[in-house]
Scaffold this motif. Structure first.
Motif, PDB file in Angstrom:
ATOM      1  N   ALA A   2       0.836  -1.204   0.000  1.00  0.00           N
ATOM      2  CA  ALA A   2       0.000   0.000   0.000  1.00  0.00           C
ATOM      3  C   ALA A   2       0.873   1.257   0.000  1.00  0.00           C
ATOM      4  CB  ALA A   2      -0.902  -0.006   1.226  1.00  0.00           C
ATOM      5  N   ALA A   3       0.408   2.265  -0.712  1.00  0.00           N
ATOM      6  CA  ALA A   3       1.119   3.538  -0.760  1.00  0.00           C
ATOM      7  C   ALA A   3       0.957   4.254   0.575  1.00  0.00           C
ATOM      8  CB  ALA A   3       0.567   4.398  -1.887  1.00  0.00           C
ATOM      9  N   THR A   4       2.037   4.826   1.054  1.00  0.00           N
ATOM     10  CA  THR A   4       1.978   5.603   2.293  1.00  0.00           C
ATOM     11  C   THR A   4       1.495   7.017   1.985  1.00  0.00           C
ATOM     12  OG1 THR A   4       4.228   6.456   2.107  1.00  0.00           O
ATOM     13  CG2 THR A   4       3.948   4.303   3.211  1.00  0.00           C
ATOM     14  N   ARG A   5       1.108   7.713   3.020  1.00  0.00           N
ATOM     15  CA  ARG A   5       0.673   9.112   2.870  1.00  0.00           C
ATOM     16  C   ARG A   5       1.787   9.934   2.235  1.00  0.00           C
ATOM     17  NH1 ARG A   5      -3.310  12.500   5.425  1.00  0.00           N
ATOM     18  NH2 ARG A   5      -2.548  14.614   5.721  1.00  0.00           N
ATOM     19  N   ASP A   6       3.019   9.714   2.669  1.00  0.00           N
ATOM     20  CA  ASP A   6       4.156  10.451   2.125  1.00  0.00           C
ATOM     21  C   ASP A   6       4.347  10.147   0.641  1.00  0.00           C
ATOM     22  OD1 ASP A   6       6.467  12.232   2.621  1.00  0.00           O
ATOM     23  OD2 ASP A   6       7.618  10.445   2.052  1.00  0.00           O
ATOM     24  N   GLN A   7       4.254   8.879   0.255  1.00  0.00           N
ATOM     25  CA  GLN A   7       4.399   8.509  -1.155  1.00  0.00           C
ATOM     26  C   GLN A   7       3.285   9.141  -1.994  1.00  0.00           C
ATOM     27  OE1 GLN A   7       4.336   4.274  -0.454  1.00  0.00           O
ATOM     28  NE2 GLN A   7       6.540   4.070  -0.842  1.00  0.00           N
ATOM     29  N   ILE A   8       2.090   9.142  -1.449  1.00  0.00           N
ATOM     30  CA  ILE A   8       0.957   9.761  -2.156  1.00  0.00           C
ATOM     31  C   ILE A   8       1.217  11.248  -2.349  1.00  0.00           C
ATOM     32  CG2 ILE A   8      -1.478  10.394  -1.931  1.00  0.00           C
ATOM     33  CD1 ILE A   8      -1.851   7.623  -0.526  1.00  0.00           C
ATOM     34  N   MET A   9       1.680  11.910  -1.306  1.00  0.00           N
ATOM     35  CA  MET A   9       1.937  13.352  -1.398  1.00  0.00           C
ATOM     36  C   MET A   9       3.032  13.657  -2.415  1.00  0.00           C
ATOM     37  SD  MET A   9       1.452  14.408   2.611  1.00  0.00           S
ATOM     38  CE  MET A   9       1.669  16.173   2.408  1.00  0.00           C
ATOM     39  N   LYS A  10       4.100  12.865  -2.406  1.00  0.00           N
ATOM     40  CA  LYS A  10       5.185  13.094  -3.377  1.00  0.00           C
ATOM     41  C   LYS A  10       4.695  12.904  -4.806  1.00  0.00           C
ATOM     42  CE  LYS A  10       9.071  11.973  -0.396  1.00  0.00           C
ATOM     43  NZ  LYS A  10      10.117  10.983  -0.064  1.00  0.00           N
ATOM     44  N   ALA A  11       3.929  11.873  -5.048  1.00  0.00           N
ATOM     45  CA  ALA A  11       3.406  11.624  -6.397  1.00  0.00           C
ATOM     46  C   ALA A  11       2.408  12.708  -6.795  1.00  0.00           C
ATOM     47  CB  ALA A  11       2.762  10.243  -6.460  1.00  0.00           C
ATOM     48  N   ALA A  12       1.601  13.156  -5.848  1.00  0.00           N
ATOM     49  CA  ALA A  12       0.632  14.218  -6.131  1.00  0.00           C
ATOM     50  C   ALA A  12       1.355  15.513  -6.493  1.00  0.00           C
ATOM     51  CB  ALA A  12      -0.301  14.430  -4.941  1.00  0.00           C
ATOM     52  N   ILE A  13       2.421  15.826  -5.778  1.00  0.00           N
ATOM     53  CA  ILE A  13       3.213  17.025  -6.074  1.00  0.00           C
ATOM     54  C   ILE A  13       3.713  16.967  -7.513  1.00  0.00           C
ATOM     55  CG2 ILE A  13       5.430  18.159  -5.595  1.00  0.00           C
ATOM     56  CD1 ILE A  13       4.947  17.368  -2.610  1.00  0.00           C
ATOM     57  N   HIS A  14       4.282  15.837  -7.871  1.00  0.00           N
ATOM     58  CA  HIS A  14       4.818  15.672  -9.224  1.00  0.00           C
ATOM     59  C   HIS A  14       3.708  15.881 -10.260  1.00  0.00           C
ATOM     60  CE1 HIS A  14       7.320  14.253 -12.464  1.00  0.00           C
ATOM     61  NE2 HIS A  14       6.347  13.421 -12.813  1.00  0.00           N
ATOM     62  N   HIS A  15       2.560  15.262 -10.043  1.00  0.00           N
ATOM     63  CA  HIS A  15       1.473  15.370 -11.009  1.00  0.00           C
ATOM     64  C   HIS A  15       0.894  16.785 -11.041  1.00  0.00           C
ATOM     65  CE1 HIS A  15      -1.393  13.782 -13.824  1.00  0.00           C
ATOM     66  NE2 HIS A  15      -2.367  14.390 -13.144  1.00  0.00           N
ATOM     67  N   LEU A  16       0.750  17.422  -9.896  1.00  0.00           N
ATOM     68  CA  LEU A  16       0.196  18.775  -9.851  1.00  0.00           C
ATOM     69  C   LEU A  16       1.105  19.778 -10.559  1.00  0.00           C
ATOM     70  CD1 LEU A  16      -1.254  18.721  -6.252  1.00  0.00           C
ATOM     71  CD2 LEU A  16      -2.576  19.100  -8.357  1.00  0.00           C
ATOM     72  N   ASN A  17       2.401  19.542 -10.538  1.00  0.00           N
ATOM     73  CA  ASN A  17       3.303  20.426 -11.273  1.00  0.00           C
ATOM     74  C   ASN A  17       3.106  20.298 -12.777  1.00  0.00           C
ATOM     75  OD1 ASN A  17       4.629  21.953  -9.309  1.00  0.00           O
ATOM     76  ND2 ASN A  17       5.957  20.248  -8.800  1.00  0.00           N
ATOM     77  N   GLU A  18       2.669  19.137 -13.209  1.00  0.00           N
ATOM     78  CA  GLU A  18       2.369  18.934 -14.632  1.00  0.00           C
ATOM     79  C   GLU A  18       0.954  19.394 -14.972  1.00  0.00           C
ATOM     80  OE1 GLU A  18       4.620  17.871 -16.879  1.00  0.00           O
ATOM     81  OE2 GLU A  18       6.056  17.884 -15.223  1.00  0.00           O
ATOM     82  N   SER A  19       0.036  19.184 -14.032  1.00  0.00           N
ATOM     83  CA  SER A  19      -1.383  19.471 -14.264  1.00  0.00           C
ATOM     84  C   SER A  19      -1.990  20.061 -12.992  1.00  0.00           C
ATOM     85  CB  SER A  19      -2.096  18.177 -14.663  1.00  0.00           C
ATOM     86  OG  SER A  19      -3.442  18.411 -14.912  1.00  0.00           O
ATOM     87  N   PRO A  20      -1.807  21.376 -12.747  1.00  0.00           N
ATOM     88  CA  PRO A  20      -2.237  21.997 -11.492  1.00  0.00           C
ATOM     89  C   PRO A  20      -3.711  21.857 -11.155  1.00  0.00           C
ATOM     90  CG  PRO A  20      -0.828  23.491 -12.735  1.00  0.00           C
ATOM     91  CD  PRO A  20      -1.128  22.326 -13.634  1.00  0.00           C
ATOM     92  N   ALA A  21      -4.560  21.664 -12.142  1.00  0.00           N
ATOM     93  CA  ALA A  21      -6.002  21.565 -11.888  1.00  0.00           C
ATOM     94  C   ALA A  21      -6.477  20.115 -11.797  1.00  0.00           C
ATOM     95  CB  ALA A  21      -6.770  22.292 -12.979  1.00  0.00           C
ATOM     96  N   ALA A  22      -5.553  19.180 -11.661  1.00  0.00           N
ATOM     97  CA  ALA A  22      -5.919  17.759 -11.638  1.00  0.00           C
ATOM     98  C   ALA A  22      -6.955  17.460 -10.560  1.00  0.00           C
ATOM     99  CB  ALA A  22      -4.671  16.906 -11.402  1.00  0.00           C
ATOM    100  N   SER A  23      -7.906  16.611 -10.924  1.00  0.00           N
ATOM    101  CA  SER A  23      -8.951  16.194  -9.986  1.00  0.00           C
ATOM    102  C   SER A  23      -8.411  15.088  -9.083  1.00  0.00           C
ATOM    103  CB  SER A  23     -10.152  15.663 -10.769  1.00  0.00           C
ATOM    104  OG  SER A  23      -9.792  14.447 -11.420  1.00  0.00           O
ATOM    105  N   MET A  24      -9.178  14.751  -8.081  1.00  0.00           N
ATOM    106  CA  MET A  24      -8.791  13.645  -7.192  1.00  0.00           C
ATOM    107  C   MET A  24      -8.694  12.346  -7.982  1.00  0.00           C
ATOM    108  SD  MET A  24      -8.131  14.587  -4.052  1.00  0.00           S
ATOM    109  CE  MET A  24      -8.573  13.460  -2.728  1.00  0.00           C
TER     110      MET A  24
END
Length: 191
Positions: A2-24
């Motif tokens: 299972a992905a940890t909260r930290d891993q989720i946050m790091k991946a979300a950061i990476h994706h948001l930098n590519e697509s700032p308006a990304a949905s959940m």
């Protein structure tokens, strides 16, 4: 596994930098987890964004401490102030590069807790820039808060330039510090 909260946050950061308006849903897909798993960690997008903003602010606060901002400000010593200024400017590039999606997200600026933290962190830097002005390192005819806003504007420029591929990452520190200290006017040789 299972992905940890930290891993989720790091991946979300990476994706948001590519697509700032990304949905959940888009963030969950980018992280490689289900929406249900993402919602177990963050009930909604606002909660995720708030957690990411606090993480960025924690790094900003750590950078201020590690660059020696407070000690340099208190000392008033030009050499110590200059070292701290270079360390601060180099470090904020990394924070802005990592959390670039949040630099212009108005929703983050209006959140009461984030607004309070922003005010505290910015005020430390304004006091630092005023000390650098008194030491002759920065122009004394500019308001210190203007100088802080100038750095912020340069960080947005860093984000956009990197995102658009206008500059190489290895050149960003030199470009930011040079532009901050000397502007965009041609450098004149002394007679």
């Amino acid at each position: 596994m299972a992905a940890t909260r930290d891993q989720i946050m790091k991946a979300a950061i990476h994706h948001l930098n590519e697509s700032p308006a990304a949905s959940m849903a888009q963030l969950a897909e980018a992280v490689g987890i289900s929406r249900a798993t993402l919602h177990r960690h963050f009930s909604n997008r606002d909660e995720l964004m708030l957690a990411l903003a606090h993480r960025a602010y924690d790094q900003w606060e750590h950078l201020q401490a590690s660059s020696g901002l407070a000690a340099a400000t208190a000392s008033g010593d030009p050499e110590e102030l200059e070292r701290a200024m270079h360390a601060l400017l180099e470090g904020v590039i990394d924070v802005a590069d990592e959390y670039g999606f949040g630099l212009t997200d108005e929703r983050l600026v209006t959140h009461p807790e984030l607004a309070r933290r922003t005010g505290e962190l910015e005020e430390r830097e304004v006091v630092f820039y005023a000390a650098a002005q008194r030491a002759g390192l920065l122009r004394a005819d500019l308001p210190a808060r203007w100088i802080g806003n100038l750095v912020y504007g340069l960080l947005v420029t860093v984000r956009e330039s990197l995102r658009n591929g206008d500059v190489a990452r290895r050149d960003v520190t030199r470009l930011l510090i040079s532009t901050f200290l000397h502007g965009a006017a041609p450098q004149r040789e002394e007679p």
